[in-house]
Design an enzyme around this catalytic site. Structure first.
Site, PDB file in Angstrom:
ATOM      1  N   LYS A 179     -12.247 101.308-174.338  1.00 47.18           N
ATOM      2  CA  LYS A 179     -12.959 101.842-175.508  1.00 47.18           C
ATOM      3  C   LYS A 179     -12.652 103.335-175.710  1.00 47.18           C
ATOM      4  CE  LYS A 179     -17.169 100.916-174.094  1.00 47.18           C
ATOM      5  NZ  LYS A 179     -16.905 100.256-172.786  1.00 47.18           N
ATOM      6  N   ARG A 213     -25.884  99.781-176.528  1.00 45.58           N
ATOM      7  CA  ARG A 213     -25.617  98.998-175.320  1.00 45.58           C
ATOM      8  C   ARG A 213     -26.693  97.960-175.054  1.00 45.58           C
ATOM      9  NH1 ARG A 213     -21.933 102.795-172.606  1.00 45.58           N
ATOM     10  NH2 ARG A 213     -21.260 102.026-170.607  1.00 45.58           N
ATOM     11  N   ARG A 228      -8.897 104.143-162.406  1.00 44.28           N
ATOM     12  CA  ARG A 228      -9.047 105.108-163.506  1.00 44.28           C
ATOM     13  C   ARG A 228      -9.191 106.540-163.008  1.00 44.28           C
ATOM     14  NH1 ARG A 228     -13.243 104.034-168.242  1.00 44.28           N
ATOM     15  NH2 ARG A 228     -14.847 104.167-166.624  1.00 44.28           N
ATOM     16  N   ARG A 241     -14.329 109.141-161.558  1.00 43.09           N
ATOM     17  CA  ARG A 241     -15.764 109.165-161.845  1.00 43.09           C
ATOM     18  C   ARG A 241     -16.544 108.528-160.691  1.00 43.09           C
ATOM     19  NH1 ARG A 241     -16.265 106.644-167.803  1.00 43.09           N
ATOM     20  NH2 ARG A 241     -18.099 105.791-166.782  1.00 43.09           N
ATOM     21  N   ARG A 269     -22.351  97.826-163.107  1.00 46.57           N
ATOM     22  CA  ARG A 269     -22.097  98.118-164.527  1.00 46.57           C
ATOM     23  C   ARG A 269     -21.657  96.870-165.272  1.00 46.57           C
ATOM     24  NH1 ARG A 269     -17.833 102.414-164.019  1.00 46.57           N
ATOM     25  NH2 ARG A 269     -17.944 102.636-166.269  1.00 46.57           N
TER      26      ARG A 269
HETATM   27  P1  AMP Z   1     -19.445 104.945-170.123  1.00 45.88           P
HETATM   28  O1  AMP Z   1     -18.653 106.194-170.003  1.00 45.88           O
HETATM   29  O2  AMP Z   1     -19.622 104.490-171.537  1.00 45.88           O
HETATM   30  O3  AMP Z   1     -18.959 103.860-169.203  1.00 45.88           O
HETATM   31  O4  AMP Z   1     -20.924 105.307-169.611  1.00 45.88           O
HETATM   32  C1  AMP Z   1     -21.164 105.776-168.297  1.00 45.88           C
HETATM   33  C2  AMP Z   1     -22.632 105.645-167.955  1.00 45.88           C
HETATM   34  O5  AMP Z   1     -23.409 106.435-168.867  1.00 45.88           O
HETATM   35  C3  AMP Z   1     -23.215 104.249-168.093  1.00 45.88           C
HETATM   36  O6  AMP Z   1     -22.979 103.454-166.928  1.00 45.88           O
HETATM   37  C4  AMP Z   1     -24.681 104.556-168.294  1.00 45.88           C
HETATM   38  O7  AMP Z   1     -25.314 104.927-167.098  1.00 45.88           O
HETATM   39  C5  AMP Z   1     -24.625 105.781-169.192  1.00 45.88           C
HETATM   40  N1  AMP Z   1     -24.578 105.404-170.629  1.00 45.88           N
HETATM   41  C6  AMP Z   1     -23.547 105.566-171.501  1.00 45.88           C
HETATM   42  N2  AMP Z   1     -23.864 105.107-172.721  1.00 45.88           N
HETATM   43  C7  AMP Z   1     -25.135 104.636-172.623  1.00 45.88           C
HETATM   44  C8  AMP Z   1     -26.024 104.013-173.533  1.00 45.88           C
HETATM   45  N3  AMP Z   1     -25.670 103.759-174.804  1.00 45.88           N
HETATM   46  N4  AMP Z   1     -27.250 103.655-173.073  1.00 45.88           N
HETATM   47  C9  AMP Z   1     -27.630 103.892-171.807  1.00 45.88           C
HETATM   48  N5  AMP Z   1     -26.829 104.455-170.888  1.00 45.88           N
HETATM   49  C10 AMP Z   1     -25.589 104.841-171.284  1.00 45.88           C
END
Ligand code: AMP
Length: 223
Positions: free
Chosen positions: A13, A88, A127, A160, A171
């Site tokens: 994404k 989400r 990653r 990360r 996740r």
């Molecule tokens: P991502 O970079 O999109 O994989 O997001 C990393 C982490 O940020 C996720 O595992 C969540 O802990 C938090 N996060 C990101 N977007 C959201 C969202 N829309 N709602 C809740 N937590 C989020």
């Protein structure tokens, strides 16, 4: 054009949002990136979010919804945006609709990047992300020219915390239980198009654009 890119963690994404953002000249709004910046800068939001992120759980809706509503109100989002990592869950999807409605806006298309679980685990574990510009690489499939350095901006690459194996499983589970139903919600509205997220990065971008065109008829490209 108001776009949502969906898909499990590791589907691409972030990479695709960045490419589409350059192509259509509209900003990428990544909740994950915004949260990570908040954590790094130890803001109020960052301090609350950190523990959830570290264990691969969703950050509470109120925090994220407020963050996104504010960001979408910024001037650079007036001609469109690409949401990456939001909504989400069902509550976030409802709140997004309310926010957009207030601004007289609507979502034009929701594109889901589909990748099987085994492949996601391999991608997430390999990653590496740039600390400065958030560009993503993979040490196996898309390595940087120099192992620790971003090709684009020279920033330092890091892994990360939530890309470690224990957290990856958590996740993926959250995605299947909470986020996948949201794709069904958008499918029901005729906005959803799923595309195959395995293959050459540029080909995937083209599939996404085709899927958007199918939903919109005709894309207005910014001049
Ligand atoms: P991502 O970079 O999109 O994989 O997001 C990393 C982490 O940020 C996720 O595992 C969540 O802990 C938090 N996060 C990101 N977007 C959201 C969202 N829309 N709602 C809740 N937590 C989020």
């Amino acid at each position: 054009m108001n776009l949502i890119l969906m898909g499990p963690p590791g589907a691409g994404k972030g990479t695709q949002s960045q490419l589409l953002s350059e192509r259509f000249k509209i900003p990428q709004v990544s909740t994950g990136d915004i949260l990570r910046t908040n954590v790094r800068e130890k803001t109020r939001i960052g301090q609350k979010a950190r523990a959830y992120m570290d264990r691969g759980a969703l950050v509470p809706d109120d925090l994220v919804v407020e963050m996104v509503s504010e960001r979408l109100g910024d001037a650079d989002c007036s001609r469109g945006f690409i949401l990456d990592g939001f909504p989400r869950n069902a509550r976030q999807a409802e709140e997004l609709e309310r926010t957009l409605l207030r601004g007289g806006k609507a979502i034009d298309a929701v594109i889901g990047i589909e990748v099987e679980r085994r492949e996601l685990v391999r991608r997430l574990a390999g990653r590496r992300v740039c600390r400065k510009c958030a560009a993503a690489y993979n040490i196996i499939f898309n390595p940087p020219v120099n192992m620790d350095t971003c090709n684009k901006c020279g920033g330092e690459l890091y892994q990360r915390d939530d890309d470690r194996e224990e957290t990856i499983e958590a996740r993926l589970r959250v995605y299947e239980e909470e986020t996948l139903p949201v794709t069904e919600y958008y499918r029901g509205k005729g906005l959803y198009g799923g595309i195959n997220g395995i293959g050459i990065i540029d080909r995937i971008t083209e599939s996404i654009i085709e899927a958007i065109e199918e939903r919109r008829g005709n894309i207005k490209v910014a001049d």
